[in-house]
Design a protein around this motif. Structure first.
Motif, PDB file in Angstrom:
ATOM      1  N   GLU A 432      23.536-128.421 -14.998  1.00 34.76           N
ATOM      2  CA  GLU A 432      22.079-128.384 -15.125  1.00 34.76           C
ATOM      3  C   GLU A 432      21.402-129.155 -14.000  1.00 34.76           C
ATOM      4  O   GLU A 432      20.357-128.736 -13.486  1.00 34.76           O
ATOM      5  CB  GLU A 432      21.672-128.971 -16.481  1.00 34.76           C
ATOM      6  N   LYS A 433      22.010-130.263 -13.594  1.00 31.88           N
ATOM      7  CA  LYS A 433      21.437-131.053 -12.505  1.00 31.88           C
ATOM      8  C   LYS A 433      21.395-130.239 -11.214  1.00 31.88           C
ATOM      9  O   LYS A 433      20.391-130.237 -10.496  1.00 31.88           O
ATOM     10  CB  LYS A 433      22.263-132.315 -12.303  1.00 31.88           C
ATOM     11  N   GLY A 434      22.481-129.527 -10.931  1.00 33.92           N
ATOM     12  CA  GLY A 434      22.521-128.699  -9.739  1.00 33.92           C
ATOM     13  C   GLY A 434      21.529-127.565  -9.817  1.00 33.92           C
ATOM     14  O   GLY A 434      20.891-127.206  -8.818  1.00 33.92           O
ATOM     15  N   ALA A 435      21.374-126.992 -11.025  1.00 36.98           N
ATOM     16  CA  ALA A 435      20.434-125.888 -11.196  1.00 36.98           C
ATOM     17  C   ALA A 435      19.009-126.344 -10.902  1.00 36.98           C
ATOM     18  O   ALA A 435      18.254-125.666 -10.193  1.00 36.98           O
ATOM     19  CB  ALA A 435      20.545-125.335 -12.611  1.00 36.98           C
ATOM     20  N   LYS A 436      18.612-127.498 -11.455  1.00 39.17           N
ATOM     21  CA  LYS A 436      17.254-127.984 -11.232  1.00 39.17           C
ATOM     22  C   LYS A 436      17.023-128.340  -9.755  1.00 39.17           C
ATOM     23  O   LYS A 436      15.928-128.128  -9.224  1.00 39.17           O
ATOM     24  CB  LYS A 436      16.991-129.199 -12.112  1.00 39.17           C
ATOM     25  N   ALA A 437      18.062-128.879  -9.099  1.00 42.48           N
ATOM     26  CA  ALA A 437      17.923-129.195  -7.673  1.00 42.48           C
ATOM     27  C   ALA A 437      17.715-127.919  -6.870  1.00 42.48           C
ATOM     28  O   ALA A 437      16.906-127.878  -5.933  1.00 42.48           O
ATOM     29  CB  ALA A 437      19.166-129.934  -7.183  1.00 42.48           C
ATOM     30  N   LEU A 438      18.430-126.858  -7.234  1.00 35.75           N
ATOM     31  CA  LEU A 438      18.278-125.578  -6.537  1.00 35.75           C
ATOM     32  C   LEU A 438      16.882-125.015  -6.756  1.00 35.75           C
ATOM     33  O   LEU A 438      16.226-124.560  -5.812  1.00 35.75           O
ATOM     34  CB  LEU A 438      19.346-124.608  -7.032  1.00 35.75           C
ATOM     35  N   TRP A 439      16.386-125.033  -8.024  1.00 36.82           N
ATOM     36  CA  TRP A 439      15.058-124.481  -8.305  1.00 36.82           C
ATOM     37  C   TRP A 439      13.972-125.283  -7.584  1.00 36.82           C
ATOM     38  O   TRP A 439      13.012-124.718  -7.076  1.00 36.82           O
ATOM     39  CB  TRP A 439      14.806-124.493  -9.820  1.00 36.82           C
ATOM     40  N   ALA A 440      14.134-126.607  -7.564  1.00 38.08           N
ATOM     41  CA  ALA A 440      13.133-127.444  -6.894  1.00 38.08           C
ATOM     42  C   ALA A 440      13.086-127.132  -5.401  1.00 38.08           C
ATOM     43  O   ALA A 440      12.003-127.057  -4.799  1.00 38.08           O
ATOM     44  CB  ALA A 440      13.460-128.920  -7.117  1.00 38.08           C
ATOM     45  N   LYS A 441      14.240-126.934  -4.810  1.00 37.81           N
ATOM     46  CA  LYS A 441      14.274-126.627  -3.374  1.00 37.81           C
ATOM     47  C   LYS A 441      13.686-125.250  -3.115  1.00 37.81           C
ATOM     48  O   LYS A 441      12.959-125.045  -2.137  1.00 37.81           O
ATOM     49  CB  LYS A 441      15.714-126.695  -2.857  1.00 37.81           C
ATOM     50  N   LEU A 442      13.963-124.306  -4.012  1.00 33.10           N
ATOM     51  CA  LEU A 442      13.411-122.961  -3.856  1.00 33.10           C
ATOM     52  C   LEU A 442      11.891-122.999  -3.954  1.00 33.10           C
ATOM     53  O   LEU A 442      11.181-122.362  -3.164  1.00 33.10           O
ATOM     54  CB  LEU A 442      13.990-122.032  -4.922  1.00 33.10           C
ATOM     55  N   ALA A 443      11.365-123.767  -4.919  1.00 40.71           N
ATOM     56  CA  ALA A 443       9.915-123.866  -5.090  1.00 40.71           C
ATOM     57  C   ALA A 443       9.261-124.498  -3.869  1.00 40.71           C
ATOM     58  O   ALA A 443       8.169-124.088  -3.445  1.00 40.71           O
ATOM     59  CB  ALA A 443       9.595-124.677  -6.347  1.00 40.71           C
ATOM     60  N   ALA A 444       9.930-125.497  -3.285  1.00 46.03           N
ATOM     61  CA  ALA A 444       9.348-126.179  -2.130  1.00 46.03           C
ATOM     62  C   ALA A 444       9.409-125.320  -0.870  1.00 46.03           C
ATOM     63  O   ALA A 444       8.480-125.339  -0.054  1.00 46.03           O
ATOM     64  CB  ALA A 444      10.086-127.496  -1.897  1.00 46.03           C
ATOM     65  N   GLU A 457       8.320-123.505 -15.026  1.00 48.65           N
ATOM     66  CA  GLU A 457       8.705-123.633 -16.434  1.00 48.65           C
ATOM     67  C   GLU A 457      10.117-124.188 -16.558  1.00 48.65           C
ATOM     68  O   GLU A 457      10.392-125.050 -17.401  1.00 48.65           O
ATOM     69  CB  GLU A 457       8.611-122.269 -17.114  1.00 48.65           C
ATOM     70  N   LYS A 458      11.028-123.685 -15.707  1.00 47.92           N
ATOM     71  CA  LYS A 458      12.413-124.155 -15.756  1.00 47.92           C
ATOM     72  C   LYS A 458      12.517-125.617 -15.338  1.00 47.92           C
ATOM     73  O   LYS A 458      13.395-126.349 -15.808  1.00 47.92           O
ATOM     74  CB  LYS A 458      13.290-123.296 -14.850  1.00 47.92           C
ATOM     75  N   LEU A 459      11.607-126.014 -14.472  1.00 44.85           N
ATOM     76  CA  LEU A 459      11.624-127.400 -14.009  1.00 44.85           C
ATOM     77  C   LEU A 459      10.879-128.324 -14.968  1.00 44.85           C
ATOM     78  O   LEU A 459      10.848-129.541 -14.757  1.00 44.85           O
ATOM     79  CB  LEU A 459      10.994-127.493 -12.611  1.00 44.85           C
ATOM     80  N   GLY A 460      10.240-127.722 -16.020  1.00 41.60           N
ATOM     81  CA  GLY A 460       9.546-128.523 -17.018  1.00 41.60           C
ATOM     82  C   GLY A 460       8.220-129.031 -16.541  1.00 41.60           C
ATOM     83  O   GLY A 460       7.753-130.086 -16.994  1.00 41.60           O
ATOM     84  N   LYS A 461       7.620-128.311 -15.627  1.00 38.31           N
ATOM     85  CA  LYS A 461       6.325-128.741 -15.102  1.00 38.31           C
ATOM     86  C   LYS A 461       5.219-127.897 -15.699  1.00 38.31           C
ATOM     87  O   LYS A 461       5.406-126.773 -16.072  1.00 38.31           O
ATOM     88  CB  LYS A 461       6.312-128.622 -13.575  1.00 38.31           C
TER      89      LYS A 461
END
Length: 461
Positions: A432-444, A457-461
């Motif tokens: 899950e930690k890796g998944a959130k890091a990937l999504w955060a980088k994709l969003a940025a 939503e997946k990042l809980g924002k």
């Protein structure tokens, strides 16, 4: 290993040196007679008794003394004997005997004896002693050398005959000074051509000794005297191979920033090639002449070295940036064609799909290097496989490789949805930690991503 002919030559040289040493030592006062020896009256010359004859009354017993050996009785190939039943002394034995002889250097010697002593010391690495005796030998030959130079000058441009044509009458092993006397007689009779020819022939062994002297000076770190000695040889024989090469090499080595001296060195190498085209030195002399020419054009060795360093710096600055250590090797055309021509069988497709699945499992465990190896096997066959590109990009990001940003950018721009789904896969496999890091980088990195709300939503924002 010394060849048979060389071994015999060395033995012959040692025997000659032994004889020369004996000649020098013959001037020593005779040692006292052994105890019990009868008194020899003044003026009496001792002579060996005939084999088997009775010794004089009062002579000490001779039991146990080795009998003399007739050389004709020796087996074929046996080294020469000295006449005392012993082999000729070795070089070390000769040197020890010579070193222990008081006043040896100051005694009068013929050219041949002085040259033999100088050669013995030279080949045994004792250059100081060698120079003493070599100079003595050359001094004995100086009158012949001066005679030759004078008679050759008288000849002018006229051709000088050979010693045979001039009828010098020299024999093998004829002493240098005797040959010089023959040449001197010719000169006194006004025969300049004959005198020049005979004196030049007499100087043949002298030139070899002079080159040895020059080499000994060089080995003694006296380059100036070495150059002068080589010059002296070339004054007599401008085509002398050893002197030409050694002088040119010494100039190049010691005067690398003196352009005039370098030009002399180049001329020396070229002269050797012209005079001795079949010599084993000719090919090296050609290469050296080319190097000398390059050094002259640069203005000297230091400038040549600096110029080469600058050229290298410029080439490196203009060269394409080297690929990073982790960058995939560029595919040759043969490799590209092989990939294109590979038949896309169901088995191949299944194998590639399995590699992608295994890669994702490895990413979830943080095994980025192993995952990267899987993806690099898939992408050449399926360059449009967004899932494989996303996995390869995330593996490089995890490894923090320099090319990660570039590959990640390609994956995000070409198929951002596959990148987002890779995060889903990682989360499903427990990362899950890796998944959130990937999504955060994709969003940025993809602010215009159409499915950005899902990412938030997946990042809980």
């Amino acid at each position: 290993m010394v060849a048979g002919s060389e071994l015999l030559e060395q033995r012959h040289m040692n025997l000659s040196l032994a004889l020369a040493t004996a000649a020098l030592l013959s001037a020593e006062p005779s040692s006292t007679l052994p105890a019990g020896h009868p008194v020899i009256p003044p003026g009496t010359q001792a002579s060996p008794a005939r084999p088997g004859a009775a010794m004089p009354e009062g002579h000490p017993p001779t039991e146990g003394v080795a009998p003399s050996i007739n050389p004709e009785q020796l087996p074929p190939g046996h080294p020469p004997m000295s006449g005392t039943g012993r082999a000729p002394p070795s070089a070390d034995e000769l040197l020890r005997q010579l070193d222990s002889t008081e006043g040896l250097a100051d005694r009068e010697k013929t050219f041949e004896i002085a040259a033999s002593l100088g050669r013995l010391y030279y080949v045994n690495g004792r250059n100081t002693e060698a120079l003493t005796y070599l100079q003595q030998a050359l001094s004995r030959a100086r009158p012949t050398r001066e005679l030759f130079l004078a008679q050759r000058k008288k000849l002018g441009k006229a051709a000088m005959p050979t010693a045979e044509a001039a009828g010098c009458g020299f024999t093998v092993n004829m002493p240098v000074e005797e040959m010089g006397a023959v040449a001197q007689t010719r000169a006194q009779k006004g025969d300049a051509a004959g005198a020049a020819a005979c004196s030049r022939a007499a100087l043949a062994p002298v030139l070899d000794v002079a080159v040895m002297q020059a080499n000994a000076h060089y080995l003694s770190n006296d380059s100036a005297k070495a150059l002068a000695a080589y010059d002296a040889v070339l004054e007599v024989e401008p085509r002398h191979e050893d002197a030409l090469y050694s002088r040119a090499a010494l100039l190049f080595e010691t005067k690398g920033d003196d352009v005039a001296a370098l030009k002399e060195a180049g001329a020396g190498f070229e002269a050797l090639v012209a005079a001795h085209p079949d010599s084993y030195r000719a090919s090296m002399a050609k290469r050296m002449a080319g190097l000398v020419e390059e050094t002259v054009r640069a203005g000297g060795r230091k400038k040549l070295v600096a110029s080469r360093a600058e050229d290298r710096r410029i080439r490196l600055s203009q060269a394409p940036t080297a690929a990073a250590p982790d960058a995939p090797r560029p595919l040759s055309q043969d490799m590209v064609d092989a990939v294109k021509n590979t038949e896309r069988t169901p088995e191949l497709e299944q194998g590639l799909a399995k590699l992608v699945e295994e890669g994702e499992a490895l990413l979830a465990k943080g095994n980025y290097q192993e995952a990267l190896a899987n993806y690099t096997r898939v992408v050449p066959f399926q360059p449009e496989n967004g899932r494989a590109k996303a996995g390869m990009a995330w593996a490089l990001v995890g490894l923090e490789r320099p090319m990660a940003a570039r590959v990640w950018g390609v994956a995000v721009q070409s198929d951002p949805l596959s990148v987002e789904k890779l995060g889903d896969t990682l989360k499903a496999k427990g990362d899950e930690k890796g998944a959130k890091a990937l999504w955060a980088k994709l969003a940025a990195d993809a602010p215009e991503y159409p499915n950005k709300a899902s990412l938030q939503e997946k990042l809980g924002k």
